[in-house]
Design a protein around this motif. Structure first.
Motif, PDB file in Angstrom:
ATOM      1  N   VAL A  13       8.841 -10.535   2.949  1.00 61.89           N
ATOM      2  CA  VAL A  13       7.845  -9.964   3.344  1.00 61.89           C
ATOM      3  C   VAL A  13       6.764 -10.104   2.070  1.00 61.89           C
ATOM      4  CG1 VAL A  13       6.663  -7.831   4.280  1.00 61.89           C
ATOM      5  CG2 VAL A  13       9.019  -8.527   4.702  1.00 61.89           C
ATOM      6  N   THR A  14       7.359  -9.603   0.987  1.00 58.55           N
ATOM      7  CA  THR A  14       6.239  -9.739  -0.124  1.00 58.55           C
ATOM      8  C   THR A  14       5.941 -10.637  -0.807  1.00 58.55           C
ATOM      9  OG1 THR A  14       8.178  -8.998  -1.523  1.00 58.55           O
ATOM     10  CG2 THR A  14       7.041  -7.271  -0.515  1.00 58.55           C
ATOM     11  N   LEU A  49      13.144  -0.584  -3.113  1.00 55.11           N
ATOM     12  CA  LEU A  49      12.327  -0.605  -4.404  1.00 55.11           C
ATOM     13  C   LEU A  49      11.685  -1.636  -4.915  1.00 55.11           C
ATOM     14  CD1 LEU A  49      14.363   2.075  -6.317  1.00 55.11           C
ATOM     15  CD2 LEU A  49      12.294   2.445  -5.019  1.00 55.11           C
ATOM     16  N   SER A  50      12.582  -2.876  -4.897  1.00 57.04           N
ATOM     17  CA  SER A  50      12.055  -4.056  -5.483  1.00 57.04           C
ATOM     18  C   SER A  50      13.153  -5.356  -4.909  1.00 57.04           C
ATOM     19  CB  SER A  50      12.555  -4.247  -6.961  1.00 57.04           C
ATOM     20  OG  SER A  50      12.986  -5.140  -7.434  1.00 57.04           O
ATOM     21  N   ILE A  51      12.276  -6.445  -4.842  1.00 60.40           N
ATOM     22  CA  ILE A  51      12.993  -7.701  -4.444  1.00 60.40           C
ATOM     23  C   ILE A  51      14.232  -8.302  -5.037  1.00 60.40           C
ATOM     24  CG2 ILE A  51      10.763  -8.613  -3.372  1.00 60.40           C
ATOM     25  CD1 ILE A  51      10.628 -10.530  -5.561  1.00 60.40           C
ATOM     26  N   SER A  52      14.563  -7.376  -6.270  1.00 60.15           N
ATOM     27  CA  SER A  52      15.720  -7.959  -7.039  1.00 60.15           C
ATOM     28  C   SER A  52      16.765  -7.671  -6.284  1.00 60.15           C
ATOM     29  CB  SER A  52      15.684  -7.270  -8.442  1.00 60.15           C
ATOM     30  OG  SER A  52      15.292  -5.908  -8.322  1.00 60.15           O
ATOM     31  N   ASN A  77       0.806  -1.144  -0.124  1.00 61.86           N
ATOM     32  CA  ASN A  77       0.146   0.064   0.007  1.00 61.86           C
ATOM     33  C   ASN A  77       0.824   1.238   0.155  1.00 61.86           C
ATOM     34  OD1 ASN A  77      -2.222  -1.629   0.186  1.00 61.86           O
ATOM     35  ND2 ASN A  77      -2.508  -1.405   2.258  1.00 61.86           N
ATOM     36  N   ASN A  78       2.024   1.350   0.593  1.00 57.35           N
ATOM     37  CA  ASN A  78       2.847   2.354   0.976  1.00 57.35           C
ATOM     38  C   ASN A  78       4.058   2.437  -0.091  1.00 57.35           C
ATOM     39  OD1 ASN A  78       1.712   3.671   3.250  1.00 57.35           O
ATOM     40  ND2 ASN A  78       1.857   1.720   4.127  1.00 57.35           N
ATOM     41  N   ARG A  79       3.880   1.750  -1.318  1.00 57.83           N
ATOM     42  CA  ARG A  79       5.132   1.477  -2.208  1.00 57.83           C
ATOM     43  C   ARG A  79       5.482   2.906  -2.645  1.00 57.83           C
ATOM     44  NH1 ARG A  79       6.005  -3.109  -6.410  1.00 57.83           N
ATOM     45  NH2 ARG A  79       8.138  -2.497  -6.784  1.00 57.83           N
ATOM     46  N   THR A  80       4.641   3.703  -3.093  1.00 62.38           N
ATOM     47  CA  THR A  80       4.747   4.952  -3.891  1.00 62.38           C
ATOM     48  C   THR A  80       5.609   6.006  -2.796  1.00 62.38           C
ATOM     49  OG1 THR A  80       2.737   4.429  -4.777  1.00 62.38           O
ATOM     50  CG2 THR A  80       4.046   6.240  -5.764  1.00 62.38           C
ATOM     51  N   CYS A 113      23.453   0.152  -6.441  1.00 58.85           N
ATOM     52  CA  CYS A 113      22.429  -0.688  -6.924  1.00 58.85           C
ATOM     53  C   CYS A 113      21.689  -1.318  -5.890  1.00 58.85           C
ATOM     54  CB  CYS A 113      22.993  -1.883  -7.682  1.00 58.85           C
ATOM     55  SG  CYS A 113      23.776  -1.086  -9.272  1.00 58.85           S
ATOM     56  N   TYR A 114      22.446  -2.056  -4.964  1.00 57.62           N
ATOM     57  CA  TYR A 114      21.775  -2.872  -3.946  1.00 57.62           C
ATOM     58  C   TYR A 114      21.081  -1.995  -2.864  1.00 57.62           C
ATOM     59  CZ  TYR A 114      21.525  -5.630   0.295  1.00 57.62           C
ATOM     60  OH  TYR A 114      21.207  -6.321   1.349  1.00 57.62           O
TER      61      TYR A 114
END
Lengths: 200, 475
Positions: free
Chosen positions: B369-370, B302-305, A156-159, B295-296
């Motif tokens: 988490v995601t 931002l992303s799981i990558s 939900n809070n990503r942005t 990068c890391y």
């Protein structure tokens, strides 16, 4: 013993490097420039959470214990007498960033607690359980159930998080650049002062 | 005060014990003071079992693995130190409205409590106005505790917090310790160890000078990367229990100082690798710094990558060790890098499994988490992959054929733990897997070293001796 020996070897290792002593020198040059302006004007800004004010004769910034809501440590900035434009800009930027950070994290932590609470209550209600069990203690959900909440909170809070990130990196970088400029300026001033003293 | 016998304990154990001591000492002082204070009161308020309950609670909350979301059952009679305790924020937020509940429910309490509670409420107004909104529903029952101890402790707490204000200036005597923590010296030591393993596994004569120089360069590069990482992550580190005692968070040095330290480590480190060892190693060192810091670190949010990038970052040091020895990027180097890459997943996924709440609150996007199912799957997949890589080692002439055989037990064990983690996915299986990964990697590298293939491939070895006799008959 081992820790003391390790610390001693570290110290000797670092003093062997010719460059490293410059760092405390540079910082102390900046500090001494601040302190050389004599008894500083007391900071009239009230720290947010503590009623304590650093002593009026402070010559440095003061850093306090972590705020219980945002977990960030408040800093009370020392205003030197002959503060240059650059230093003033730096101080204002740091103060503003600190406030902005504090606001974001307070909101984040409170929202997190509130939503977590609501989630626990709704889950327990869905199971038909009361909030407290027979001993009067609160029921807890296991980590798998809580994981659903953690995932949804992040999604939900990503942005919001991404925007905060960008802004924080930008501010951090600007503050560090400004600090570098201030430090270089004060070093230059000390050098020119010393050379002018020698000639006169 | 800290030169206790435990300071003689070296290494990881000593540091963790010392940390615990450092955390506990101010708390013990506070406890002692308030206990003495208690004692001076009338006999009905003397030390009873309840007052000593805090001791149990400390250990309960620290060692119990299943104590996740439960708030502390009873109100603590003695205050905890705000910054040193392993608290989550909710506990702080939660306790404050309880004071008001005590103040408002005047009936069962003695009169002095309410009168004392009022000024406390007003001083805490600024803190708890916002907190109250979220926590009114969470008034914890406090009827069994004598509340006036609470109030006493709050004044003491305020005084203690006031004492914690420190001047923001550099304490030169502390600098080595600060630098060590800034550079994450333990992690750097592990990175240097993997680079050393990479160097040692290369099938070339051992050159101790080149060995030391390349390790030094790798260590400096690692210090740089870690310092910049802490510089970027300051507010996030403040909010996570694991990282809130880092130097930048505590204000022991300024951000500029941290960046300067990073430059002072990085520029000579990479230069040393490029000029004294070889340009390839220098390039890899610089690449690793870039990958880790640019990068890391941002990707974590931002992303799981980020986990895959982090695995590459961990895989590069042994490759650097190998290229420092041989000067070229060979399949053997990539294999060693592959070991580290695959190992990273059971290691990190297991670690992050138990930190899900902190990651979520801090806004870190981690697989645990995601995408929890993927997290477990990937850990299992890569643990099994380690077995495959061990079998590949003799095929690439890095080790002899005994290596896959003798490494099979530990590889099977970590795969078994990863499988258990995959099936159960609970805190204890995650922790087991994590701790296994800590000893698995050094053992694997050690076994590889003992099975090292000292000669190069047959064609390279056979050609030079065959070439020499040919010109002789012509003469």
């Amino acid at each position: 013993m081992a820790a003391g020996a390790a610390a001693a070897t570290w110290r000797s290792f670092f003093f062997f490097f010719p460059r490293v002593p410059l760092l405390p020198q540079r910082l102390s040059a900046a500090c001494s420039r601040r302190s050389s302006s004599g008894a500083a004007a007391p900071k009239d800004k009230t720290p947010k959470t503590s009623t304590f004010r650093p002593a009026a004769s402070s010559t440095h910034d003061w850093i306090g214990p972590p705020n219980p809501l945002s977990n960030l440590r408040p800093i009370v900035y020392h205003v030197p007498e002959n503060e240059s434009e650059l230093e003033k800009r730096l101080r204002h930027l740091r103060q503003e960033t600190e406030d902005w950070n504090h606001e974001f994290w307070t909101k984040q932590n409170i929202t997190f607690s509130k939503e977590k609470e609501a989630f626990i209550i709704s889950q327990l209600q869905a199971k038909g359980l009361t909030l407290r069990d027979e001993d009067g203690r609160r029921r807890a959900l296991n980590s798998e159930e809580m994981a659903k909440f953690y995932k949804s909170f992040l999604d939900n809070n990503r942005t919001r998080h991404a925007n905060y990130n960008k802004e924080w990196y930008r501010r951090n970088f600007t503050i560090t650049l400004l600090m570098a400029r201030v430090a270089l300026n004060s070093m230059w001033r000390t050098i020119t002062k010393r050379s002018s003293k020698k000639t006169t | 005060m800290y030169k206790t016998p435990c300071s003689r304990l070296s290494g990881f154990v000593g540091v963790s014990v010392k940390q615990k001591l450092v955390q506990n000492v101010p708390r013990c002082n506070q406890i002692a003071r308030s206990l003495i204070h208690l004692h001076k009161r009338d006999p009905s308020k003397w030390l009873t079992y309840q007052h000593l309950n805090f001791l149990k609670r400390q250990y309960v909350s620290k060692t119990s693995s299943e104590l996740q979301q439960r708030a502390i059952p009873k109100q603590s009679p003695v205050l905890t130190i705000v910054d040193e305790r392993d608290d989550s924020v909710e506990r702080q937020v939660e306790r404050i409205p309880t004071i008001e509940a005590v103040a408002t429910e005047a009936a069962p309490q003695p009169q002095d409590v309410t009168s004392k509670a009022q000024p406390e409420v007003s001083t805490l107004k600024s803190k708890d106005v916002a907190a109250k909104k979220g926590s009114v529903s969470r008034v914890v029952a406090t009827t069994e505790e004598t509340p006036h101890i609470h109030v006493e402790s709050n004044e003491a707490k305020q005084a203690r917090l006031d004492r914690q204000w420190k001047e923001l200036k550099v304490d030169v005597a502390d600098l080595p310790d600060v630098y060590a923590r800034l550079a994450k010296i333990k992690l750097t030591a592990l990175v240097v160890t993997t680079a050393a393993a990479g160097y040692a596994m290369a099938p070339v004569p051992f050159d101790p000078i080149m060995f030391s120089v390349s390790l030094l360069g790798t260590g400096l590069a690692s210090c740089t990367a870690n310092s910049i990482n802490q510089y970027f992550e300051m507010p996030f580190d403040s909010n996570m229990n694991r990282t809130k005692n880092r130097p930048l968070v505590r204000g022991q040095i300024s951000p500029l100082h941290a960046v300067s330290f990073a430059l002072v480590c990085g520029v000579p480190g990479v230069a040393l690798l490029t000029l004294a060892v070889n340009p390839l190693t220098g390039f890899l060192g610089a690449l690793n710094i870039f990958l880790y810091t640019c990068c890391y670190t941002p990707l974590k949010r931002l992303s799981i990558s980020n986990t895959w990038v982090g695995a590459v970052v961990g895989a590069i040091p042994p490759v650097m060790g190998w290229t420092a020895a041989t000067g070229c990027l060979e399949p053997g180097a990539l294999l060693l890098g592959g070991f580290l890459y695959s190992w990273q997943f059971p290691h990190f996924n297991a670690l992050s499994w138990n930190l899900r709440e902190d990651y979520s609150r801090g806004g870190y996007r981690m697989m645990s988490v995601t995408h929890p199912a993927m997290c477990k799957r990937v850990a299992l997949r890569h643990s099994l992959g380690l077995i495959g890589l061990s079998a590949l080692a003799p095929a690439l002439d890095v080790t002899s054929w005994t290596f896959p055989v003798i490494s099979l037990p530990i590889n099977l064990y970590i795969s078994y733990l990863a499988f258990r983690f995959y099936r159960r996915g609970d805190r204890s299986s995650a922790r087991k897997l994590f701790f296994c990964s800590l000893w698995h990697l050094p053992m694997l590298l050690l076994l590889a070293l003992t099975c090292k293939n000292y000669s190069r491939k047959q064609e390279d070895g056979a050609r030079p001796p065959a070439a020499i006799p040919l010109p002789l008959p012509a003469n």
